[in-house]
Design an enzyme around this catalytic site. Sequence first.
Site: not given
Ligand code: UD1
Ligand code: UDP
Length: 372
Positions: A213
């Site tokens: 992601h």
């Molecule tokens: C965010 C964090 C990242 C973390 C990740 C965990 C920042 C800059 N990044 O990244 O550090 O590792 O969360 O998962 O804060 N979207 C949906 N539904 C949702 C959420 C997101 O469709 O419920 C889609 C949207 O198109 C959105 C994109 O995902 O624009 C990115 O979501 P965003 O929260 O901006 O960043 P993450 O990539 O999730």
């Molecule tokens: N996780 C989850 N379901 C998923 C993917 C991740 O429950 O489909 C959990 C994972 O086990 C961990 C946390 O989400 O505890 C990590 O989140 P993510 O990878 O989104 O973010 P990051 O740690 O990179 O910020």
Amino acid sequence: MSIRRIVTVVGARPQFVKAAAVSRAFAKFNETCGKQFDERIVHTGQHYDENMSKVFFDELNIPRPHVNLEVGSGSHGAQTGSMLEELEQVFQDVQPDCVLIYGDTNSTLAGALAAVKLHIPVAHVEAGLRSFNRKMPEEINRIVADSISSLLLCPTNTAVRHLASEGVTSGVHNVGDVMYDSVLFNTSLAEQSSDILDRLGLEPGSFYLSTIHRAENTDDPSRLAGILDAFAQIEMPIVLPLHPRTRKTLGVGLDRIGGNIRTIEPVPYLDMLMLEKSSRMILTDSGGVQKEAYWFSLPCVTLRDETEWVELVDAGCNRIVGADTRAILGAIAEFEANGLPADRPPDLYGDGHSAGKIVAILNEFLQTAGAN
Ligand code: UD1
Ligand code: UDP
């Protein structure tokens, strides 16, 4: 002594996992010592799909948010700006004694900035991590959050050292990693309640688990292609719970990815633990998932050019391969041939009692602050 009011700011999936452990520790502290803390959870709404948010609150028994700001998705400036405006109002209304923030997301940054400008002390869980890659939005969020936090609750000595090298030594504590608390608490629950292996028809040890992601991979078609090309050349089935960001990027291309790759919706935490525990190897660009691989004694191939969790690499448990097809295949083959080093240290991230330590440190900090 009056009850201390804590506002916990969360917004993204990994923050729900971390905050669940600390909320449990607040409840335990209150049970043992009489009600000392009034914790209110503020959900920024950064993650909002049911399987990215609500399932975690339900499954992990996280107290219902005091408020959900529902800021949703957007560019970094727009998203962080909306959070700032809304959080300022909440903090003015609730008047917390301390704001608790987690990790390195835009919700972390907004929580820290909104609080410090109102002269509310900030406690940062997972302080001191550095990738030394300032193109990562998370790196900027961490540096800013750390520089304005009063309590820096680090998961490792490496993190403590990073802060020291930036001149930050006051309020710094190595408390271990709260995600370990979470894995220890939830693994047996997952074993009892998750039926994900049956639902997907998977045998333990017969598949790799992957998550992708990170912006540097999802927003760069050549990197994403490099990773998926490697996956397509592997015989082993690969289960890939798709983050919505990655699903959107792949779009119509989803049906072109290798037949051994099984994409599924993001899974709830207990299902994820079960998938991790039962997999043969983990291929990920996630921060949290790299450590979960280690706690389940699994090799991890990290699809990034660097990691904050350098102890895993030093211990031989994790290989950093970026998005290069050959490097990914090479690392997988090497782990298949040699497994994990038998002499890897067992306790890189503390003893699994991190949340209790965080609450004890907050208690002491607020007592001292109240006395002055
Ligand atoms: C965010 C964090 C990242 C973390 C990740 C965990 C920042 C800059 N990044 O990244 O550090 O590792 O969360 O998962 O804060 N979207 C949906 N539904 C949702 C959420 C997101 O469709 O419920 C889609 C949207 O198109 C959105 C994109 O995902 O624009 C990115 O979501 P965003 O929260 O901006 O960043 P993450 O990539 O999730
Ligand atoms: N996780 C989850 N379901 C998923 C993917 C991740 O429950 O489909 C959990 C994972 O086990 C961990 C946390 O989400 O505890 C990590 O989140 P993510 O990878 O989104 O973010 P990051 O740690 O990179 O910020």
